[in-house]
Enzyme design. Structure first.
Site, short mmCIF file in Angstrom:
data_model
loop_
_atom_site.label_atom_id
_atom_site.label_comp_id
_atom_site.label_asym_id
_atom_site.label_seq_id
_atom_site.Cartn_x
_atom_site.Cartn_y
_atom_site.Cartn_z
N SER A 1 5.43 5.29 8.66
CA SER A 1 5.07 4.74 7.29
C SER A 1 5.89 5.31 6.09
O SER A 1 6.52 6.27 6.15
CB SER A 1 3.85 5.77 7.23
OG SER A 1 3.19 5.57 5.74
N LYS B 1 5.58 4.15 16.86
CA LYS B 1 5.51 2.89 16.20
C LYS B 1 6.52 3.03 15.06
O LYS B 1 6.92 4.08 14.55
CB LYS B 1 4.23 2.96 15.23
CG LYS B 1 4.17 1.85 14.31
CD LYS B 1 2.61 1.60 13.86
CE LYS B 1 2.38 0.38 12.95
NZ LYS B 1 0.95 0.26 12.41
N THR C 1 4.84 8.83 3.39
CA THR C 1 4.87 10.17 3.72
C THR C 1 6.27 10.67 3.32
O THR C 1 6.99 10.07 4.48
CB THR C 1 4.32 10.54 4.90
OG1 THR C 1 2.96 10.11 4.72
CG2 THR C 1 4.22 12.08 5.17
N ASN D 1 0.84 -1.26 -0.22
CA ASN D 1 0.04 0.06 0.05
C ASN D 1 0.96 1.20 -0.04
O ASN D 1 1.89 1.33 0.49
CB ASN D 1 -0.96 0.01 1.16
CG ASN D 1 -0.42 0.61 2.60
OD1 ASN D 1 -0.45 1.89 2.58
ND2 ASN D 1 0.25 -0.05 3.35
N PHE E 1 -2.03 8.07 4.21
CA PHE E 1 -2.70 8.72 5.44
C PHE E 1 -3.89 9.49 4.88
O PHE E 1 -3.95 10.70 5.18
CB PHE E 1 -1.73 9.95 6.17
CG PHE E 1 -0.59 9.17 6.80
CD1 PHE E 1 -0.30 7.92 7.04
CD2 PHE E 1 0.39 9.93 7.64
CE1 PHE E 1 0.75 7.37 7.71
CE2 PHE E 1 1.41 9.46 8.26
CZ PHE E 1 1.63 8.29 8.28
C1 LIG Z 1 -3.48 -0.49 3.54
C2 LIG Z 1 -2.70 -0.68 4.86
C3 LIG Z 1 -2.77 0.70 5.36
C4 LIG Z 1 -2.08 1.14 6.65
N1 LIG Z 1 -2.04 2.16 7.17
C5 LIG Z 1 -1.42 2.57 8.29
C6 LIG Z 1 -1.50 3.75 8.58
O1 LIG Z 1 -2.17 4.55 8.58
N2 LIG Z 1 -0.76 3.85 9.74
C7 LIG Z 1 0.00 3.00 10.44
O2 LIG Z 1 0.75 3.21 11.64
N3 LIG Z 1 -0.01 1.93 9.78
C8 LIG Z 1 -0.70 1.33 8.72
N4 LIG Z 1 -0.39 0.31 8.35
C9 LIG Z 1 0.35 -0.68 8.73
C10 LIG Z 1 -0.28 -1.84 9.57
O3 LIG Z 1 -0.83 -1.10 10.97
C11 LIG Z 1 0.80 -2.91 10.19
O4 LIG Z 1 1.73 -2.23 11.02
C12 LIG Z 1 1.42 -3.75 9.06
O5 LIG Z 1 0.51 -3.64 8.19
C13 LIG Z 1 2.00 -4.75 9.68
O6 LIG Z 1 1.06 -5.88 10.07
P1 LIG Z 1 0.35 -6.98 9.04
O7 LIG Z 1 1.36 -7.67 8.37
O8 LIG Z 1 -0.56 -7.64 10.00
O9 LIG Z 1 -0.87 -6.17 8.10
C14 LIG Z 1 -1.37 -0.18 7.01
C15 LIG Z 1 -1.14 -1.22 6.55
C16 LIG Z 1 -2.00 -1.75 5.43
C17 LIG Z 1 -1.94 -2.93 4.70
#
Ligand SMILES: Cc1cc2nc3c(=O)[nH]c(=O)nc-3n(C[C@H](O)[C@H](O)[C@H](O)COP(=O)(O)O)c2cc1C
Length: 361
Positions: A193, A227, A196, A126, A130
């Protein structure tokens, strides 16, 4: 167990629905549809029925950050960016929901397409950027949720607004903190992230220390976490862990998505066609787990470490808890496992409670 027990039959039904229906929609369209269903599940009346089906067992309760979590398993940031689904998600069995990332200024995010499935890896890429309604609007929404009984713990993840230069990030985060801390159970400073420009540079100690100091001052007694990215090297992870302890932060969330494209089975031409963005799901699991172990070896036992990255099953959650996670989160697994995911994980943890639940940190 009855004939319609969702834990037994929901997985295969969802797999069929995913292949036959969701996988034919763009990922964002599928997300909007899922969001509609989850919001319906949060409506009074419906909520109680869903809760009865998915309520985590009592033994799953965890005390952390001075709060009682119904389950150690929660939904990671990015799924409920605008605080519109938290009640429904809680009914489906998530012990906490991390709303956001929220920025001080409302913003549309990056142009579409910006979300891609790597189905053979059960992963996502992705570059959402934000997209959110802004701190003021979201604070008003969260204020209304605070009075709802039997809601999940709701954390709020904050980030830098796109229109603000990195040099002015501190005041931007402080603005979000002023608006959101009063309506958050805990607050997360997201500096990890990849979508950004310049954001991850804020993980450098010279920038991070004053940033966290200023946000902590504004947050007052609300638990504050940071984070971090899986792409930091080990020395950087250790330094940030020590800094957080020195600043008396409440915890660290490890990790965000990765910019790496390693450990993928999806053909490289398909991966390359997705373009830049953060990779999530099983390919990030190993590094996320390593970062957890490093942090836990440095921080004191009462310090909260939330492990996230590549979680799919109760065994995965149990392994993170065994290696020092206070709480565990997931996102990508929800897309591939479907609506009963949290319930199945909670039930799975219950089957070996001595290894996975009822902890206090
Ligand atoms: C589509 C998408 C959008 C995300 N948006 C954010 C976000 O806005 N802020 C954030 O801290 N992490 C964001 N993440 C990261 C997730 O919170 C998580 O840290 C990361 O995906 C790893 O976990 P997972 O493997 O279970 O997905 C996003 C992940 C995905 C897939």
């Amino acid at each position: 167990m009855t004939a319609i027990d969702p834990a037994r039959h929901g997985g295969s039904v969802y797999r069929f629905v995913f292949w036959a229906f969701f996988s034919r929609l763009t990922p964002e369209r599928a997300h909007s549809l899922a969001a509609f269903v989850i919001r319906c599940a949060g409506l009074p009346g419906v909520r109680n029925v869903v809760r009865i089906l998915c309520k985590p067992p009592r033994e799953s309760h965890v005390v952390a950050l001075g709060l009682v979590f119904d389950s150690p398993f929660g939904l990671a940031a990015g799924f409920d960016k605008n605080a519109q689904m938290a009640i429904g998600l809680g009914a489906f069995g998530f012990g906490h929901v991390e709303v956001g990332t929220v920025t001080a200024h409302a913003q549309p995010g990056n142009p579409r397409p910006r979300l891609f499935r790597l189905i053979p890896d059960r992963a996502l890429i992705n570059r959402m950027g934000f997209n959110n309604d802004g701190a003021e609007v979201i604070a008003r929404r969260l204020e209304k949720l605070r009075h709802i009984k039997k809601r999940p713990i709701i954390g709020v993840n904050i980030g830098k607004s796109r229109v603000v230069d990195v040099e002015d990030a501190e005041s931007d985060y402080v603005t979000s903190t002023r608006l959101l801390a009063p309506v958050a159970d805990y607050l997360v400073v997201n500096v990890s992230s990849p979508n950004t420009p310049g954001l991850r540079g804020l993980q450098e100690l010279d920038s991070l220390e004053p940033l966290l100091g200023a946000v902590a001052h504004e947050a007052g007694s609300v638990p504050l976490l940071v984070k971090i990215a899986p792409d930091l090297d080990d020395v950087q992870v250790d330094e940030i862990a020590r800094l957080c302890v020195r600043l008396k932060l409440s915890g660290i969330i490890a990790t965000n998505t990765t910019v790496s494209r390693e450990h993928l089975v999806t053909p490289s031409n398909i991966v390359d066609a997705c373009g830049p963005g953060g990779l999530s799901g099983p390919p990030v699991a190993q590094r996320s787990h390593e970062v957890l172990r490093r942090i836990r070896s440095i921080v004191p036992p009462e310090f909260c470490v939330i492990s996230v990255g590549g979680i799919e099953t109760a065994d995965d959650v149990r392994a993170r808890i065994r290696d020092g996670a206070t709480l565990v989160q997931g996102y990508t697994g929800y897309i591939y496992q479907g609506p009963w995911w949290a319930r199945n994980i909670n039930r799975g943890l219950q089957s070996h409670p001595e290894k996975g639940s009822s902890s206090t940190r």
